[in-house]
Design a protein around this motif. Structure first.
Motif, mmCIF file in Angstrom:
data_model
loop_
_atom_site.group_PDB
_atom_site.id
_atom_site.type_symbol
_atom_site.label_atom_id
_atom_site.label_comp_id
_atom_site.label_asym_id
_atom_site.label_seq_id
_atom_site.Cartn_x
_atom_site.Cartn_y
_atom_site.Cartn_z
ATOM 1 N N ARG A 1 0.906 -1.390 9.688
ATOM 2 C CA ARG A 1 1.718 -0.651 10.634
ATOM 3 C C ARG A 1 0.988 0.584 11.156
ATOM 4 N NH1 ARG A 1 7.397 1.474 8.524
ATOM 5 N NH2 ARG A 1 5.958 2.577 7.128
ATOM 6 N N SER B 1 1.655 2.471 1.299
ATOM 7 C CA SER B 1 3.099 2.267 1.308
ATOM 8 C C SER B 1 3.361 0.780 1.470
ATOM 9 C CB SER B 1 3.759 3.059 2.441
ATOM 10 O OG SER B 1 3.365 2.558 3.701
ATOM 11 N N GLY B 2 4.437 0.319 0.808
ATOM 12 C CA GLY B 2 4.693 -1.112 0.753
ATOM 13 C C GLY B 2 3.935 -1.784 -0.371
ATOM 14 N N THR C 1 4.163 -8.842 5.130
ATOM 15 C CA THR C 1 4.678 -7.583 4.605
ATOM 16 C C THR C 1 4.126 -6.422 5.430
ATOM 17 O OG1 THR C 1 4.770 -8.532 2.376
ATOM 18 C CG2 THR C 1 4.864 -6.133 2.553
ATOM 19 N N ILE C 2 5.000 -5.529 5.834
ATOM 20 C CA ILE C 2 4.591 -4.371 6.622
ATOM 21 C C ILE C 2 4.088 -3.284 5.666
ATOM 22 C CG2 ILE C 2 5.285 -2.677 8.344
ATOM 23 C CD1 ILE C 2 5.366 -5.569 9.303
ATOM 24 N N VAL C 3 2.870 -2.784 5.888
ATOM 25 C CA VAL C 3 2.276 -1.783 5.007
ATOM 26 C C VAL C 3 1.607 -0.695 5.836
ATOM 27 C CG1 VAL C 3 1.901 -3.412 3.109
ATOM 28 C CG2 VAL C 3 0.103 -3.056 4.824
ATOM 29 N N ASP C 4 1.403 0.458 5.189
ATOM 30 C CA ASP C 4 0.583 1.545 5.717
ATOM 31 C C ASP C 4 -0.661 1.656 4.843
ATOM 32 O OD1 ASP C 4 2.450 2.163 7.691
ATOM 33 O OD2 ASP C 4 3.568 3.459 6.316
ATOM 34 N N VAL D 1 -0.253 -9.664 5.199
ATOM 35 C CA VAL D 1 0.282 -8.324 5.400
ATOM 36 C C VAL D 1 -0.001 -7.890 6.826
ATOM 37 C CG1 VAL D 1 0.080 -7.610 2.988
ATOM 38 C CG2 VAL D 1 -1.830 -7.256 4.546
ATOM 39 N N VAL E 1 -3.797 0.031 0.546
ATOM 40 C CA VAL E 1 -2.383 0.103 0.887
ATOM 41 C C VAL E 1 -1.774 1.319 0.194
ATOM 42 C CG1 VAL E 1 -0.142 -1.055 0.716
ATOM 43 C CG2 VAL E 1 -2.215 -2.376 1.202
ATOM 44 N N PHE F 1 5.856 -4.428 -2.430
ATOM 45 C CA PHE F 1 6.254 -5.666 -1.767
ATOM 46 C C PHE F 1 5.073 -6.599 -1.521
ATOM 47 C CE2 PHE F 1 9.229 -2.348 -0.456
ATOM 48 C CZ PHE F 1 10.420 -2.902 -0.891
ATOM 49 N N ALA F 2 3.872 -6.123 -1.736
ATOM 50 C CA ALA F 2 2.686 -6.940 -1.499
ATOM 51 C C ALA F 2 2.497 -7.926 -2.651
ATOM 52 C CB ALA F 2 1.452 -6.056 -1.356
ATOM 53 N N SER G 1 -0.444 5.034 -4.973
ATOM 54 C CA SER G 1 -0.981 3.714 -4.626
ATOM 55 C C SER G 1 -1.564 2.996 -5.840
ATOM 56 C CB SER G 1 -2.061 3.855 -3.547
ATOM 57 O OG SER G 1 -3.148 4.621 -4.012
#
Length: 367
Positions: free
Chosen positions: A357, A343-344, A51-54, A354, A341, A347-348, A295
């Motif tokens: 990004r 963002s994302g 999963t792509i996260v910030d 993960v 985390v 989806f986590a 978050s």
């Protein structure tokens, strides 16, 4: 299809029934296989890969902890001008919107009968006092006994008491300004019949305006008599005024668990009843971990955040403190240096891989 076969045989043409049936079946199988292939491909893409996260890195920051509560402006003095007795208004002078001095007569209820009774008592008192003086002279030469003089003296005192009582009833028919202040709008007209429930007008003292506000009982230690708070009267201007705490309600409201506080404004131009924001300083330069409010994952009895450890998503239960517009204070569950985390989050999944990004700062991540 049978009609086409018969027509073909009649005209000597070859039979097209079997080729058409085969073509229809082949087309149906091709459509079914193509749909199944697309569905399997989507599931494979959605289920595979990290999963792509910030993220942000949790830091300890010095913040000024201020509690924001709502307040209401109240006048220094306020009174509803009502008559103490029922009757017709024979005099009415309500200078709407103007300042009147304490003791100024605002209205008067008909008291002609009481004035007549007072005059009669005055005449009776004059006669009783003359009689008492004569009997006193006779008593000095033993011309009368002591009982006759005591009766005359008692009559004088009784009439004086009656006059004082009548004067008190007359005073109740006169409505005066209880303090120096601004008179509001007139509610009645001269000649109207009024009762103690009738409001003639209101008065307010606009100097030294006060503000009433409530604070949660957990912040009771931060409000003390003589202390100061910041007040924002106009949200558009963003200007802060200072108010000094006058008194604190000694009992906490059992329904709201709030404490009522009253403070006096040192400056500012506003009207009683206006809304205001009050800011109480709970602590200065407190070290806290702040994270974006988006978050936080709220649950029924707890709150969680997603952290990244070893390339996998780890859900951590946290406890929060003060909340601001875009960020929230974490009091327990996170340590300095943890990767959170931002963002994302949705989806986590726990222990799922993960991929980071970007690493953002708090100001950017909270927007």
């Amino acid at each position: 299809m049978n009609v086409i076969a018969r027509s073909a045989r009649a005209e000597g043409l070859p039979n097209l029934t079997k080729p058409l049936s085969s073509l229809f079946i082949a087309g149906s199988l091709l459509f079914t296989l193509s749909c199944g292939e697309k569905k399997d491909t989507f599931q494979q893409k959605g289920g595979g890969g990290p999963t792509i996260v910030d993220v942000i890195v949790a830091k300890s920051e010095k913040v000024s902890d201020k509690v924001e509560v709502n307040g209401t402006i109240v006048a220094n003095e306020f009174a509803e001008l009502r008559p103490e007795v029922s009757g017709l208004l024979t005099f009415l002078d309500v200078p709407e919107g103007k300042t009147v001095q304490k003791g100024t007569v605002i209205a008067r209820v008909n008291n002609a009968d009481l004035l007549a009774q007072l005059n009669r008592s005055k005449i009776q008192l004059d006669l009783a006092e003359t009689t008492e003086k004569r009997l006193k002279q006779l008593l000095a030469v033993n011309g009368i006994n002591q009982a006759d003089y005591d009766l005359a003296s008692n009559n004088v005192n009784t009439l004086k008491a009656d006059m004082a009582y009548t004067q008190a009833l007359i005073d109740k028919t006169i409505i005066k300004a209880p303090f120096t202040g601004v008179v509001g709008l007139r509610k009645v007209s001269a000649g109207a019949y009024v009762t103690p429930q009738s409001i003639i007008a209101t008065m307010q003292q606009l100097s030294n305006l006060r503000i009433d506000f409530t604070v949660p009982e957990s912040y009771q230690q931060y409000v003390n008599k003589g202390g100061t708070v910041e007040v924002m009267l106009d949200q558009a201007s963003g200007k802060y005024e200072t108010a000094r705490i006058l008194a604190i309600e000694p009992q906490v409201n059992q329904t709201t668990r709030n404490l009522t506080v009253r403070a006096v404004l040192s400056s500012g131009n506003t009207s009683p009843g206006s809304f205001a924001k009050v800011y109480i300083t709970a602590s200065n330069n407190k070290n806290s971990i702040l994270i974006p409010s988006n978050s936080i994952i709220p649950e029924a009895r707890s709150k969680k955040v997603v952290t990244v450890k070893g390339g996998k998503a780890v859900f951590a239960q946290v406890e929060t403190g003060d909340r601001r517009e875009d960020v929230v204070e974490v009091t327990k569950g996170l340590n300095v240096g943890d990767t959170v985390v931002v963002s994302g989050v949705l989806f986590a999944r726990p222990d799922a891989p993960v991929k980071v990004r970007s690493v953002r700062n708090l100001n950017v991540a909270s927007k």
